[in-house]
Design a protein around this motif. Sequence first.
Motif, short mmCIF file in Angstrom:
data_model
loop_
_atom_site.label_atom_id
_atom_site.label_comp_id
_atom_site.label_asym_id
_atom_site.label_seq_id
_atom_site.Cartn_x
_atom_site.Cartn_y
_atom_site.Cartn_z
N GLU A 26 -1.65 -7.68 -3.08
CA GLU A 26 -2.90 -7.36 -2.39
C GLU A 26 -2.91 -5.90 -1.94
O GLU A 26 -3.88 -5.17 -2.15
CB GLU A 26 -3.08 -8.28 -1.18
CG GLU A 26 -4.33 -8.03 -0.40
CD GLU A 26 -4.43 -8.92 0.83
OE1 GLU A 26 -4.91 -8.43 1.86
OE2 GLU A 26 -4.00 -10.09 0.76
N GLY A 27 -1.81 -5.46 -1.34
CA GLY A 27 -1.71 -4.08 -0.88
C GLY A 27 -1.70 -3.07 -2.00
O GLY A 27 -2.19 -1.95 -1.84
N THR A 50 5.35 -11.52 -2.11
CA THR A 50 4.89 -10.79 -3.29
C THR A 50 3.38 -10.87 -3.43
O THR A 50 2.73 -9.92 -3.89
CB THR A 50 5.60 -11.31 -4.56
OG1 THR A 50 7.02 -11.25 -4.34
CG2 THR A 50 5.23 -10.49 -5.78
N GLN A 51 2.77 -11.97 -3.02
CA GLN A 51 1.30 -12.07 -3.01
C GLN A 51 0.71 -11.00 -2.11
O GLN A 51 -0.29 -10.36 -2.45
CB GLN A 51 0.86 -13.47 -2.55
CG GLN A 51 1.18 -14.55 -3.54
CD GLN A 51 1.04 -15.96 -2.97
OE1 GLN A 51 0.94 -16.16 -1.76
NE2 GLN A 51 1.04 -16.95 -3.86
N ALA A 110 0.82 -1.21 0.00
CA ALA A 110 0.00 0.00 0.00
C ALA A 110 0.86 1.26 0.00
O ALA A 110 0.39 2.34 -0.40
CB ALA A 110 -0.94 -0.01 1.21
N ALA A 111 2.12 1.15 0.41
CA ALA A 111 3.02 2.31 0.47
C ALA A 111 3.90 2.44 -0.77
O ALA A 111 4.58 3.46 -0.94
CB ALA A 111 3.90 2.22 1.72
N LEU A 112 3.90 1.45 -1.65
CA LEU A 112 4.75 1.50 -2.83
C LEU A 112 4.17 2.43 -3.88
O LEU A 112 2.96 2.57 -4.01
CB LEU A 112 4.95 0.10 -3.40
CG LEU A 112 5.73 -0.86 -2.50
CD1 LEU A 112 5.75 -2.26 -3.10
CD2 LEU A 112 7.15 -0.35 -2.28
N GLY A 122 -4.70 -10.51 -10.92
CA GLY A 122 -3.95 -11.68 -11.35
C GLY A 122 -3.38 -12.44 -10.18
O GLY A 122 -2.99 -11.87 -9.17
N ARG A 123 -3.34 -13.75 -10.33
CA ARG A 123 -2.79 -14.62 -9.29
C ARG A 123 -1.26 -14.53 -9.32
O ARG A 123 -0.64 -14.73 -10.36
CB ARG A 123 -3.24 -16.05 -9.55
CG ARG A 123 -2.80 -17.03 -8.52
CD ARG A 123 -3.49 -18.38 -8.77
NE ARG A 123 -2.89 -19.39 -7.92
CZ ARG A 123 -2.04 -20.30 -8.37
NH1 ARG A 123 -1.72 -20.35 -9.64
NH2 ARG A 123 -1.53 -21.18 -7.53
N VAL A 124 -0.66 -14.22 -8.18
CA VAL A 124 0.81 -14.13 -8.09
C VAL A 124 1.37 -15.52 -7.80
O VAL A 124 1.02 -16.15 -6.80
CB VAL A 124 1.23 -13.13 -6.99
CG1 VAL A 124 2.73 -13.17 -6.79
CG2 VAL A 124 0.76 -11.73 -7.33
N THR A 125 2.21 -15.98 -8.71
CA THR A 125 2.90 -17.26 -8.55
C THR A 125 4.39 -17.02 -8.77
O THR A 125 4.79 -15.95 -9.22
CB THR A 125 2.38 -18.30 -9.57
OG1 THR A 125 2.60 -17.80 -10.89
CG2 THR A 125 0.90 -18.59 -9.36
N SER A 126 5.17 -18.01 -8.47
CA SER A 126 6.61 -17.88 -8.67
C SER A 126 6.90 -17.54 -10.13
O SER A 126 6.36 -18.17 -11.03
CB SER A 126 7.32 -19.18 -8.29
OG SER A 126 8.69 -19.08 -8.60
N PRO A 127 7.80 -16.57 -10.36
CA PRO A 127 8.12 -16.21 -11.74
C PRO A 127 9.18 -17.12 -12.37
O PRO A 127 9.64 -16.86 -13.48
CB PRO A 127 8.67 -14.78 -11.59
CG PRO A 127 9.30 -14.78 -10.24
CD PRO A 127 8.42 -15.67 -9.39
#
Length: 164
Positions: free
Chosen positions: A55-56, A50-51, A28-30, A61-66
């Motif tokens: 959210e913040g 990172t998930q 939320a602060a980024l 999109g679903r965050v998964t390992s890149p």
Amino acid sequence: MKSTFPTSGTTRLETAADTRAFAAELGAALEAGDVVILDGPLGAGKTTFTQGLAEGMKVKGRVTSPTFVIARVHRSLTGGPDLIHVDAYRLFGEDPDAEVDALGALDSLDLDTELDDAVIVAEWGGGLVEQLADTWLEVTFDRETAVREDPESEARILSWRLRR
């Protein structure tokens, strides 16, 4: 990064849910142009973290390992910055002494977003991604300390510091 989040600190997070909640506060602060480097061993919680950032930041999109896609863009749902989630190790190679053009490497992925308009989160990015910005937030994950104390522990100790 907005001044609502401390520029450095250390915290112990007992569960994956705690990790996501803490990261959501940071997310939320980024702001657009921020670079976050995640450093820690396999299974330390970088993708879980990172998930929470996603959210913040309120991105979709679903965050998964890149690891298998190298980089993924998560678009903002609110008009804020997009999140670019990168596996820097896979993108830049495994030779720490090799000359790397991080900006060129990211640009070559044709991510369909302007890097200055996004937040870049790089797993395994230490020593590589710093050239993308004058300042970056380095987040280090320590799982070993908690596991030495209690082999059943899920806890991780996170340390973060704004670097220049």
